[in-house]
Design a protein around this motif. Structure first.
Motif, short mmCIF file in Angstrom:
data_model
loop_
_atom_site.label_atom_id
_atom_site.label_comp_id
_atom_site.label_asym_id
_atom_site.label_seq_id
_atom_site.Cartn_x
_atom_site.Cartn_y
_atom_site.Cartn_z
N SER A 256 0.88 -1.12 0.00
CA SER A 256 0.01 -0.08 -0.02
C SER A 256 0.84 1.15 -0.02
CB SER A 256 -0.81 -0.13 1.38
OG SER A 256 -0.25 0.11 2.49
N HIS A 257 2.07 1.19 0.13
CA HIS A 257 3.15 2.16 0.15
C HIS A 257 3.85 1.96 -1.07
CE1 HIS A 257 1.56 2.51 4.50
NE2 HIS A 257 1.93 3.90 4.21
N SER A 258 3.69 1.36 -1.93
CA SER A 258 4.20 1.37 -3.30
C SER A 258 5.63 0.51 -3.03
CB SER A 258 4.59 2.46 -3.89
OG SER A 258 3.18 3.05 -3.96
N ILE A 259 5.76 -0.40 -2.15
CA ILE A 259 6.94 -1.27 -1.74
C ILE A 259 6.60 -2.62 -2.23
CG2 ILE A 259 8.68 -2.08 -0.23
CD1 ILE A 259 8.12 0.66 1.38
N ASP A 260 7.55 -3.40 -2.98
CA ASP A 260 7.28 -4.61 -3.72
C ASP A 260 8.15 -5.61 -2.40
OD1 ASP A 260 7.28 -7.14 -4.88
OD2 ASP A 260 8.33 -6.54 -6.62
N PRO A 261 7.37 -6.15 -1.69
CA PRO A 261 8.22 -7.03 -0.57
C PRO A 261 9.15 -8.24 -1.14
CG PRO A 261 5.66 -6.95 -0.17
CD PRO A 261 5.80 -6.33 -1.76
N ASP A 262 8.89 -8.41 -2.40
CA ASP A 262 9.78 -9.59 -2.98
C ASP A 262 11.08 -8.89 -3.47
OD1 ASP A 262 7.93 -11.52 -2.93
OD2 ASP A 262 7.12 -10.90 -4.96
N THR A 263 11.26 -7.43 -3.58
CA THR A 263 12.53 -6.79 -3.76
C THR A 263 12.96 -5.84 -2.57
OG1 THR A 263 11.18 -5.05 -4.87
CG2 THR A 263 12.02 -6.86 -6.40
N ALA A 264 12.34 -5.72 -1.45
CA ALA A 264 12.69 -5.17 -0.46
C ALA A 264 13.95 -5.54 0.05
CB ALA A 264 11.66 -5.03 0.74
#
Length: 267
Positions: A256-264
């Motif tokens: 929801s904050h435009s962060i991709d968990p897979d690439t964090a």
């Protein structure tokens, strides 16, 4: 100002060396009229007489006692000045400064210990605050693993100011969050819902007791909570499957904050 030969007095450089006072200070005292040389050579160079040197000696003595230049001028030139009173006031000021320096020394010792040890509690205090499951070797292990990171330095800076009561408050906040996570999972709160997102924000706020936590760093923590056997056992001990559910609500909030968990990444 009378003219003189070099033999009639001492030059600024000679006075500077004799009294261990900078040439700049001597020039300043001359400019403000605190200690002016009585003679000048034909070439215009300042020369200090024996009387000038005696005044300079007195200035140096009072300056080393911490008096300001205005106070020194009053002591030397004001016949009505209360010299003992001025010195007593300076003694009080020095005593207060010594006390502040002692406190600073204690603070520096605690900060050094915090950077080296992480946790400034005795083993008994640790057991009382963190419970019987706490391993007193964990801080040393964390220091060995993370001691060169910015986050360890931030953690140490916070730890240096904490005693048992402050750590108890942190422990209570963590325990309260754990209970809230378990209750939310029982209630069927879904990842990405307002309730779940509030819990994720609460986690960041509670975790800030250790060091500031960005959303990307939080995603990395969520992965660790699920994958690391010790963390997974902790959360799944609260509720079966809680480690995975916790990771899922963190991931949903990140999206929801435009962060991709897979690439964090840890940043």
């Amino acid at each position: 100002m009378p003219d003189a030969t070099d033999a009639d007095g001492l030059t600024v450089g000679q006075v500077s060396a004799r009294l261990d006072v900078t040439v700049r200070a001597l020039h300043h005292w001359d400019e403000i009229g605190l200690a002016r040389p009585s003679l000048r050579t034909a070439a215009g160079y300042r020369l200090y007489t024996a009387g000038d040197l005696e005044r300079l000696h007195r200035i140096v003595v009072y300056r080393e006692l911490g008096l300001g230049l205005d106070g020194i001028r009053a002591v030397l030139d004001d016949s009505t000045a209360d010299v003992p009173g001025a010195l007593r006031a300076q003694r009080t000021h020095v005593a207060e400064r010594i006390d502040r320096l002692r406190q600073l020394s204690v603070g520096l010792d605690r900060m050094i210990d915090a950077h080296e040890r992480g946790l400034l509690l005795t083993i008994e205090q640790q057991a009382a605050v963190f419970g019987p499951q706490w391993n007193p070797d964990w801080p040393a292990q964390a220091r060995q693993r993370y001691g060169d990171t910015t986050q360890w330095r931030q953690y140490a800076e916070r730890s240096a100011s904490r005693g048992p009561e402050e750590w108890q408050a942190v422990t209570d906040a963590v325990a309260g969050l754990d209970r809230a996570l378990g209750e939310a999972m029982d209630a069927g709160v879904t990842p990405g819902s307002p309730e779940a997102n509030r819990l994720v924000e609460r986690h960041r706020e509670v975790f800030a007791s250790y060091f500031p936590l960005t959303r990307q760093m939080q995603v990395c923590l969520g992965r660790m909570y699920e994958a690391d056997p010790a963390f997974a056992a902790h959360y799944d001990g609260i509720r079966a499957g809680l480690a995975t559910w916790f990771r899922l609500i963190i991931d949903a909030s990140a999206r929801s904050h435009s962060i991709d968990p897979d690439t964090a990444t840890w940043q």
